[in-house]
Design an enzyme around this catalytic site. Structure first.
Site, mmCIF file in Angstrom:
data_model
loop_
_atom_site.group_PDB
_atom_site.id
_atom_site.type_symbol
_atom_site.label_atom_id
_atom_site.label_comp_id
_atom_site.label_asym_id
_atom_site.label_seq_id
_atom_site.Cartn_x
_atom_site.Cartn_y
_atom_site.Cartn_z
ATOM 1 N N HIS A 33 -6.600 13.713 -16.087
ATOM 2 C CA HIS A 33 -5.197 12.899 -15.190
ATOM 3 C C HIS A 33 -4.608 11.893 -14.343
ATOM 4 C CE1 HIS A 33 -0.717 14.245 -15.295
ATOM 5 N NE2 HIS A 33 -0.732 14.702 -13.733
ATOM 6 N N GLU A 34 -5.353 12.728 -13.084
ATOM 7 C CA GLU A 34 -5.448 11.926 -11.894
ATOM 8 C C GLU A 34 -6.333 10.686 -11.728
ATOM 9 O OE1 GLU A 34 -3.056 13.314 -9.583
ATOM 10 O OE2 GLU A 34 -3.586 14.552 -10.411
ATOM 11 N N HIS A 37 -3.201 8.051 -13.389
ATOM 12 C CA HIS A 37 -2.655 8.023 -11.947
ATOM 13 C C HIS A 37 -3.315 6.273 -11.521
ATOM 14 C CE1 HIS A 37 0.530 10.513 -12.747
ATOM 15 N NE2 HIS A 37 -0.398 11.123 -12.908
#
Length: 456
Positions: A33-34, A37
């Site tokens: 997920h990170e 980003h």
């Protein structure tokens, strides 16, 4: 004095394996997920100051370029800290600042985390279907009275080879074809237990069934269930374990009820908590009769009502075949499975918000730990598929329009696109405080549900 000897070595090792599976799966989901980003921020020229797995004090860290990479003590999340991202430090003209980037770039950064979770699930399912995953064979178990299948002559033990020109390898294929064909005659190619091949025309009738969420839908049915009676899992310390039932056994009957599937077992045992029952099993071509008393347990049904069931502690399956595809077939199957789960999870979230699904079904880290532990006991294939499911769940939950979540940021940026100017710093700060309060409240509620499940 407290003595460690009250814990067996097996218990300690079992807990360690469960914890390792839980932390490994959680770390993978957060990292992916990170990473989404992080990569998109770097791509559009935004400086990433910190990339952390976990919250709180750091365990270790190193710096490369403009970014400090951290591993922190609390493993229940993670974050990417971008230059100029937080309220009060925005700079619209500083190079590399988050809020100096065009609004479409900020939208892309916010959306990248959930997107990477979905792509991660597709990648997992792609590997799973490339290697192969166990799937239920199309062998008939129960044939219901006065059903189209019984009228046509279908029998228990029959193997469905094809429907029309479609070869049938898995039960799911059979089910899908029948469901979408009410009122249409289908040509079944069937292999009898004797090895003879017969052809049977069967016309599914339209019937109303209840889906996973308690909603009614009309589908085609012919009145059969799969043959499911092979014991594939026995949970330690349960009635089945104490009765001596083992993995690999075949459950033939309970008292006078012949077992062809879960429906038969439900009527014969699960609906009879506290009653001593005679389980007849087949082990290595030898029939064994053992006494088993289902333990009474109160659970919530899909409508939230408390019902008492008999807990057995077994998992059953039918004859399994490997569902395996080539390079392109595995990709299509992975995308189809991910799309199906995205729909199911999205509907679940909607029904929780509207109250159709009871709030006490919400689970937190303790429930996830328990589920990870159970899947770890059943093998790597089950564990990795659970990780894919949770990855989709994480991605969709983060798209909810709650400030401090990705969905909240996306909502703010969409408003900025429509208005032509960003939401004021003061309003964003207030919204984030509300969002943080909501998120903490939800976490406390999930922990409360987890603890109550253990207590009750």
């Amino acid at each position: 004095m407290f003595e460690l000897s009250i814990f067996s070595l097996d218990m300690i090792l079992g807990f360690g394996i469960k914890m390792l599976a839980f932390l490994g799966g959680l770390a993978a989901l957060i990292f992916v997920h990170e990473l989404g980003h992080f990569l998109v921020a770097r791509k559009v020229g935004v400086v990433v100051e910190k990339f952390s797995l976990g919250f709180g004090p750091k365990i270790l860290s190193f710096t490369r370029g403009d970014t400090e990479y951290l591993l922190s003590w609390i493993p229940l999340g993670g974050y990417v800290k971008m230059k100029g991202e937080e309220v009060g430090e925005e700079s619209l003209d500083e190079k590399g600042s988050f809020y100096a980037a065009p609004v479409l770039d900020r939208l892309a950064i916010a959306f990248a985390g959930p997107l990477f979770n979905i792509l991660f699930a597709i990648a997992i399912y792609y590997c799973v279907y490339l290697v192969g995953v166990p799937a239920l064979s199309p062998i008939v178990g129960t044939v219901k009275d006065e059903s189209p299948a019984l009228v046509a002559g279908l029998q228990t033990g029959d193997r469905i080879l094809a429907i029309g020109d479609k070869k049938i390898i898995y039960w799911e294929q059979l089910q899908k074809i029948v469901h979408v064909s009410p009122g249409r005659s289908l040509d079944f190619q069937v292999e009898r237990s004797s090895g003879n091949i017969v052809y049977l025309p069967i016309t599914p009738v339209s019937e109303q069934i209840t889906d996973l969420f308690g909603d009614k839908e009309d589908v085609g049915l012919i009145g059969i269930t799969p043959l499911v009676r092979n014991i594939v899992y026995v949970k330690g310390g349960t009635p089945a374990d104490r009765a001596g039932i083992q993995e690999g056994d075949i459950l033939l009957s309970v008292d006078s009820t012949t077992i062809f599937g879960w429906g038969d077992l439900k009527k014969a045992a699960i609906d009879k908590p506290g009653q001593e029952l005679a389980f007849r099993i087949l082990r290595n071509e030898t029939e064994i009769i053992t006494a088993l008393t289902p333990v009474a347990k109160v659970v919530k049904d899909i409508k939230g009502k408390s019902v008492e069931i008999g807990l057995l502690g077994i998992g059953m399956a039918g004859e399994m075949v490997k569902e395996k595809y080539g390079i392109f077939g595995a990709l299509k199957r992975a995308v189809d499975e991910t799309r199906r789960l995205v729909y199911l999870i999205a509907v679940s979230i909607k029904k929780m918000i509207t109250g159709s699904i009871p709030a006490d079904s919400i689970g937190g880290p303790i429930l996830i730990f328990q589920i990870y532990g159970e899947q770890a006991e059943q093998g790597f294939s089950e564990l990795i598929r659970l990780t894919a499911l949770l990855s989709i769940n994480l991605g969709l939950l983060n798209l909810l329009p709650i400030p401090v979540l990705d969905g909240g940021h996306i909502f703010f940026f969409l408003v900025e696109l429509l208005k032509g100017k960003p939401i004021s710093e003061r309003n964003r700060e207030r919204a984030q405080q509300v969002g943080l309060f909501m998120l903490l409240g939800l976490m406390v509620f999930a922990f409360y549900n987890d603890i109550m499940r253990i207590i009750t």
